[in-house]
Every structure is written in structure tokens, then in C-alpha cells.
Design a protein around this motif. Structure first.
Motif, PDB file in Angstrom:
ATOM      1  N   THR A  28      -4.460   7.805   9.832  1.00 39.17           N
ATOM      2  CA  THR A  28      -5.367   6.794   9.911  1.00 39.17           C
ATOM      3  C   THR A  28      -5.931   6.259   8.766  1.00 39.17           C
ATOM      4  O   THR A  28      -5.569   6.933   7.819  1.00 39.17           O
ATOM      5  N   GLY A  29      -6.919   5.175   8.731  1.00 38.11           N
ATOM      6  CA  GLY A  29      -6.718   4.147   7.965  1.00 38.11           C
ATOM      7  C   GLY A  29      -5.825   3.362   7.656  1.00 38.11           C
ATOM      8  O   GLY A  29      -4.550   3.226   7.106  1.00 38.11           O
ATOM      9  N   ALA A  30      -5.907   3.311   5.780  1.00 34.03           N
ATOM     10  CA  ALA A  30      -5.282   3.026   4.845  1.00 34.03           C
ATOM     11  C   ALA A  30      -4.380   3.778   4.928  1.00 34.03           C
ATOM     12  O   ALA A  30      -3.951   4.770   4.085  1.00 34.03           O
ATOM     13  N   SER A  31      -2.856   3.052   5.258  1.00 33.99           N
ATOM     14  CA  SER A  31      -1.036   4.168   5.053  1.00 33.99           C
ATOM     15  C   SER A  31      -1.198   4.963   3.571  1.00 33.99           C
ATOM     16  O   SER A  31      -0.236   6.273   3.494  1.00 33.99           O
ATOM     17  N   ARG A  32      -1.073   3.575   2.659  1.00 31.28           N
ATOM     18  CA  ARG A  32      -0.927   4.352   0.898  1.00 31.28           C
ATOM     19  C   ARG A  32      -2.213   6.087   0.847  1.00 31.28           C
ATOM     20  O   ARG A  32      -1.670   6.738   0.164  1.00 31.28           O
ATOM     21  N   ALA A  33      -2.851   5.749   1.392  1.00 32.72           N
ATOM     22  CA  ALA A  33      -3.865   7.268   1.467  1.00 32.72           C
ATOM     23  C   ALA A  33      -2.881   8.291   2.026  1.00 32.72           C
ATOM     24  O   ALA A  33      -3.921   9.538   2.315  1.00 32.72           O
ATOM     25  N   ASP A  34      -1.918   8.445   2.442  1.00 30.16           N
ATOM     26  CA  ASP A  34      -1.238   9.014   3.742  1.00 30.16           C
ATOM     27  C   ASP A  34       0.137   9.650   3.054  1.00 30.16           C
ATOM     28  O   ASP A  34       1.030  10.030   4.099  1.00 30.16           O
ATOM     29  N   LEU A  35       0.124   9.669   1.776  1.00 28.90           N
ATOM     30  CA  LEU A  35       1.270   9.713   1.207  1.00 28.90           C
ATOM     31  C   LEU A  35       2.122  11.060   1.266  1.00 28.90           C
ATOM     32  O   LEU A  35       2.957  10.776   2.572  1.00 28.90           O
ATOM     33  N   GLY A  92      11.999   2.451   4.245  1.00 26.22           N
ATOM     34  CA  GLY A  92      10.444   2.629   3.881  1.00 26.22           C
ATOM     35  C   GLY A  92       9.205   1.211   3.094  1.00 26.22           C
ATOM     36  O   GLY A  92      10.446   0.689   1.266  1.00 26.22           O
ATOM     37  N   MET A  93       8.274   0.804   3.223  1.00 23.11           N
ATOM     38  CA  MET A  93       7.492  -0.189   2.216  1.00 23.11           C
ATOM     39  C   MET A  93       6.421   0.619   2.008  1.00 23.11           C
ATOM     40  O   MET A  93       5.467   1.128   2.795  1.00 23.11           O
ATOM     41  N   GLY A  94       6.191   0.262   0.307  1.00 27.48           N
ATOM     42  CA  GLY A  94       4.911   0.538   0.156  1.00 27.48           C
ATOM     43  C   GLY A  94       5.145   2.596  -0.457  1.00 27.48           C
ATOM     44  O   GLY A  94       5.524   2.961  -0.315  1.00 27.48           O
ATOM     45  N   ALA A  95       4.173   2.948   0.480  1.00 26.47           N
ATOM     46  CA  ALA A  95       3.692   4.291   0.412  1.00 26.47           C
ATOM     47  C   ALA A  95       5.222   5.674   0.600  1.00 26.47           C
ATOM     48  O   ALA A  95       5.130   6.152   0.703  1.00 26.47           O
ATOM     49  N   TYR A 121       5.043   4.889 -10.875  1.00 28.40           N
ATOM     50  CA  TYR A 121       5.043   4.687 -10.329  1.00 28.40           C
ATOM     51  C   TYR A 121       4.202   3.934  -8.590  1.00 28.40           C
ATOM     52  O   TYR A 121       3.762   3.370  -9.150  1.00 28.40           O
ATOM     53  N   ARG A 122       3.849   4.869  -8.781  1.00 27.79           N
ATOM     54  CA  ARG A 122       3.005   5.704  -7.577  1.00 27.79           C
ATOM     55  C   ARG A 122       1.642   4.560  -8.959  1.00 27.79           C
ATOM     56  O   ARG A 122       0.780   4.366  -7.947  1.00 27.79           O
ATOM     57  N   LEU A 123       1.380   5.136  -9.571  1.00 26.34           N
ATOM     58  CA  LEU A 123       0.304   5.167  -9.726  1.00 26.34           C
ATOM     59  C   LEU A 123      -0.268   3.591 -10.413  1.00 26.34           C
ATOM     60  O   LEU A 123      -1.100   2.807 -10.211  1.00 26.34           O
ATOM     61  N   ALA A 124       1.269   2.793 -10.868  1.00 35.70           N
ATOM     62  CA  ALA A 124       0.362   1.491 -10.785  1.00 35.70           C
ATOM     63  C   ALA A 124       0.702   0.662  -9.741  1.00 35.70           C
ATOM     64  O   ALA A 124      -0.328  -0.151  -9.360  1.00 35.70           O
ATOM     65  N   CYS A 125       1.380   0.931  -8.301  1.00 31.65           N
ATOM     66  CA  CYS A 125       0.892   0.660  -7.084  1.00 31.65           C
ATOM     67  C   CYS A 125      -0.152   0.971  -6.796  1.00 31.65           C
ATOM     68  O   CYS A 125      -0.859   0.479  -5.828  1.00 31.65           O
ATOM     69  N   GLN A 126      -1.018   2.459  -6.959  1.00 36.89           N
ATOM     70  CA  GLN A 126      -2.505   2.071  -6.288  1.00 36.89           C
ATOM     71  C   GLN A 126      -2.871   1.090  -7.313  1.00 36.89           C
ATOM     72  O   GLN A 126      -4.397   1.088  -7.057  1.00 36.89           O
ATOM     73  N   LEU A 127      -3.326   1.238  -8.774  1.00 42.49           N
ATOM     74  CA  LEU A 127      -3.822   0.847  -9.469  1.00 42.49           C
ATOM     75  C   LEU A 127      -3.746  -1.123  -8.673  1.00 42.49           C
ATOM     76  O   LEU A 127      -5.088  -1.911  -8.992  1.00 42.49           O
ATOM     77  N   HIS A 128      -2.302  -0.813  -8.167  1.00 40.42           N
ATOM     78  CA  HIS A 128      -2.578  -3.155  -7.629  1.00 40.42           C
ATOM     79  C   HIS A 128      -2.805  -3.075  -6.388  1.00 40.42           C
ATOM     80  O   HIS A 128      -4.424  -3.774  -6.245  1.00 40.42           O
ATOM     81  N   THR A 129      -3.364  -1.732  -5.317  1.00 36.77           N
ATOM     82  CA  THR A 129      -3.867  -2.438  -4.241  1.00 36.77           C
ATOM     83  C   THR A 129      -5.163  -1.472  -3.863  1.00 36.77           C
ATOM     84  O   THR A 129      -6.474  -1.793  -3.367  1.00 36.77           O
ATOM     85  N   ASN A 130      -5.736  -0.365  -5.026  1.00 39.47           N
ATOM     86  CA  ASN A 130      -7.068  -0.199  -4.845  1.00 39.47           C
ATOM     87  C   ASN A 130      -7.602  -0.702  -5.597  1.00 39.47           C
ATOM     88  O   ASN A 130      -9.414  -0.959  -5.635  1.00 39.47           O
TER      89      ASN A 130
END
Length: 368
Positions: A155-162, A61-64, A237-246
Motif C-alpha cells: 500500500t502507498g509508496a512501494s519504497r516503504a514496503d522494502l 526489480g527497480m527501486g526498492a 545505497y538504500r540511504l542514498a536512494c531514500q535521500l533522493h526520493t524522500n
């Protein structure tokens, strides 16, 4: 772009500045836990147990979707009787074969790296479990291979569907008797995320809202986010990724004790220097430590010493303690708070948190 903290208590700005609905998407996390659990049960992931315990589990998997694999490994812990590995690339490791379980996770069901790995898994005779959107290319691969597939309503951004993507993996691992997880656990996790949603709701003012408070801590700094256990490191790691994308914001992350062998030297570097006569604090380091109740005793000693060292060098510090008896509960609390903080940080800079234009542009360029 300038940081204006008063934006976080401006209800009109929070609504108009988030047209993609990232805040409501984060608030739906509890519902996603329940939906993910129900989808896994309805898809009969327990059928995997009929084939016996695999030699190894590989999550593609990639991202979330990749973080879902990290969460699974952290929940299983060091006592797991088999390796659990996350693959974030186009290729399966050479050692993966017919006795292994490959879990392909893709919110949209069309992530090219994940599709490539799923196809390789089928060719090698691996057991395959797919998790993703219904009617997607990933489901087609699983169906053709007569594999178990869990359709989830992303639905929407998959990172919000973790949690939609993660919970089916935990249910599958429980069916294989690799982790203790039942309906009661998932309900506790959902209630914890509901409580976080209430505390971090947009109408809750900054001085009592932990999501807004963490965003204010991070603003105008370069965050170094450390986890004090494997579970807390996943949340880091999740927080760092969310800071990057959000928030389109840089951040470093790591796990104790490893970060004590390299990142700590940044305390003596140029980003740790502050001009006490300046009108603003400038962009300096901020150490964010995500603490777990299950720390190795030596990690606890290293964490305490590291925090003292940071404060002695005037590096600002934020400490967050995970709560809950099960590692999944503790990760959910830290991840939920970080998801809100990254979204509020974006809105404090007047950045729409949903679009990922740079990522979209790169995908378009390589598809030409």
C-alpha cells in the motif's frame, strides 16, 4: 527551502507535513517482515526446491524491488554456491537460460521493466518466482507460466514496503539451502525494527532520537555514504536512494575499499572547503560511514586511515555501526535508521516525503 531543525520536534508540523504518512509507513517495517514471511510460507515458495538448485539466481526489480535482490545477495555472501545478480533494466543478460531462477519483484506488480524481464524469463524456460501485488499484471504472467507467486499487500509508496518485498526472497533462498534463515531470524529482525521505530518515533526529541540526529548531520551537506562490507554497502545505497526520493536530496554512495580509489579525492576538492567566518556552514561534504562487524582486515585499515584523513581536512564525519549476529539483522538496523533519517530530513526542509513528482512526470512523458 530552508533547513529548520526545530521543525523536527514540532509534533503538529510532523503530522501536517507528512500527509502521505511516510513516517507511519516506515514504522510499519516490523509488521512488513512478519507479513512477508507469512505470505511466502502461504505461497509455498518451498516448492522451488523440488526443481533442484538453479545455476544462478537473477532478481529483476527497480527501486526498492531491486534493493531486495541486493539484500539477498548480501545475505548469501561470498560463500554462496551460485551467482546472485540483480537486473535493473528491460532485458535479461544473454547467458540466462532454462537452468536459472528468475525472481521478478514489483511492489505494484506493473513495473514495465520488470514485466519485460519476467516475460523473457518465461520464453527462455527459466524457473520464475514472482513477488508483488495480488491481481497484478506480474501475477498474471506468473499464473500463465504456472510459476510460484507471492502476493504481498503493498500500500502507498512501494519504497516503504522494502521488507514485504525482500523477506519472500530470503525464504525462497532458505528453501534452496542457500542461506540460513528461519522463523526465529525473521522475528529477531522484526523486533530490531520495532526497537528502531520506538527510538525514532516522532515524539522522541532530537537529542535522543537517532533518526532526527542523523537527519541533522546530513542537512546542508553533500553526503558521501560508504559501506565497509557488502551488507553495509547495501544499506548505504538504500540511504542514498531514500535521500533522493524522500528528501529530494543529492547523495553519493559506495563501498570500501573501492571508494578509496576515487571518491576520496573529493576531500581535496571545492566541496570540502569551509569558510570558518561564514554565518552558516554551507553545503559541504559529509562523510557517513556505515560499519559492519564483518570487515576484511584490510578494509578496516583503509576505513580507519580514510576517517583520519577526512578529519585532518575538516570534513565532518558520521560513523554508524551495524548490530546483530546475522547480516540480515545488521542490514535491517542500518536501513531502518536511514529510512527515518531521510524522512526527517525532508520534514526539516518542509518537504512532503511521499510524492515523487519528477519520476511521475517522466513516466507520463514516455507513455505518450
Amino acid at each position: 527551502m530552508t533547513w529548520e531543525p526545530e521543525r523536527l520536534d514540532d509534533q503538529r508540523h510532523l503530522s501536517e507535513g507528512d500527509p502521505g504518512g511516510m513516517l507511519p509507513a516506515v514504522a510499519a517495517s516490523a509488521a512488513h517482515v512478519r507479513t512477508g514471511y507469512r505470505a511466502a510460507i502461504e505461497a509455498r515458495v518451498d516448492r522451488l526446491a523440488a526443481q533442484g538448485r538453479p545455476r544462478a539466481i537473477v532478481v529483476a526489480g527497480m527501486g526498492a524491488s531491486g534493493i531486495a535482490g541486493d539484500i539477498l545477495a548480501a545475505v548469501a555472501g561470498n560463500g554462496a554456491p551460485l551467482p546472485i545478480v540483480t537486473v535493473r533494466s528491460y532485458q535479461l543478460p544473454g547467458w540466462v537460460g532454462a537452468t536459472d531462477l528468475v525472481i521478478a519483484v514489483s511492489g505494484a506488480g506493473d513495473t514495465e521493466e520488470t514485466l519485460a524481464v519476467a516475460t523473457q524469463a518465461v520464453r527462455r524456460g527459466c524457473t520464475l518466482l514472482g513477488v508483488g501485488a495480488p491481481g497484478s499484471p506480474l501475477e498474471a504472467i506468473a499464473t500463465q507460466a504456472s510459476a510460484v507467486y507471492v502476493p504481498v499487500p503493498v500500500t502507498g509508496a512501494s519504497r516503504a514496503d522494502l521488507w514485504l518485498l525482500t523477506v519472500p526472497l530470503i525464504v525462497a533462498a532458505a528453501a534452496l539451502r542457500l542461506v540460513p534463515a528461519d522463523a526465529d531470524l525473521f522475528e529477531r529482525v522484526a523486533k530490531s525494527l520495532e526497537d528502531m521505530a520506538n527510538r525514532c518515533r516522532p515524539s522522541s526529541e532530537s537529542f535522543i532520537n537517532p533518526g532526527k540526529a542523523l537527519a541533522a548531520d546530513l542537512a546542508e551537506t553533500v553526503p558521501m555514504i560508504w559501506g565497509s562490507s557488502p551488507s553495509a554497502a547495501v544499506a548505504a545505497y538504500r540511504l542514498a536512494c531514500q535521500l533522493h526520493t524522500n528528501a529530494k536530496y543529492p547523495a553519493m554512495w559506495g563501498e570500501l575499499p573501492e571508494v578509496g580509489h576515487h571518491q576520496m579525492e573529493a576531500f581535496d576538492g571545492p566541496m570540502a572547503e569551509r569558510d570558518i567566518f561564514a554565518d552558516t556552514s554551507g553545503r559541504t561534504l559529509r562523510l557517513v560511514v556505515l560499519r559492519d562487524v564483518e570487515e576484511h582486515p584490510q578494509v578496516t585499515r583503509r576505513r580507519e586511515a580514510s576517517l583520519r584523513l577526512a578529519r585532518e581536512r575538516d570534513v565532518p564525519v558520521t560513523e554508524l555501526l551495524a548490530e546483530g549476529t546475522h547480516p540480515l539483522e545488521r542490514m535491517a538496523g542500518l536501513i531502518g535508521l536511514g529510512d527515518y533519517a531521510s524522512t526527517y530530513l525532508a520534514l526539516g526542509y518542509a518537504i512532503d516525503p511521499t510524492p515523487v513528482s519528477a519520476i511521475t512526470e517522466v513516466k507520463a512523458r514516455i507513455s505518450q
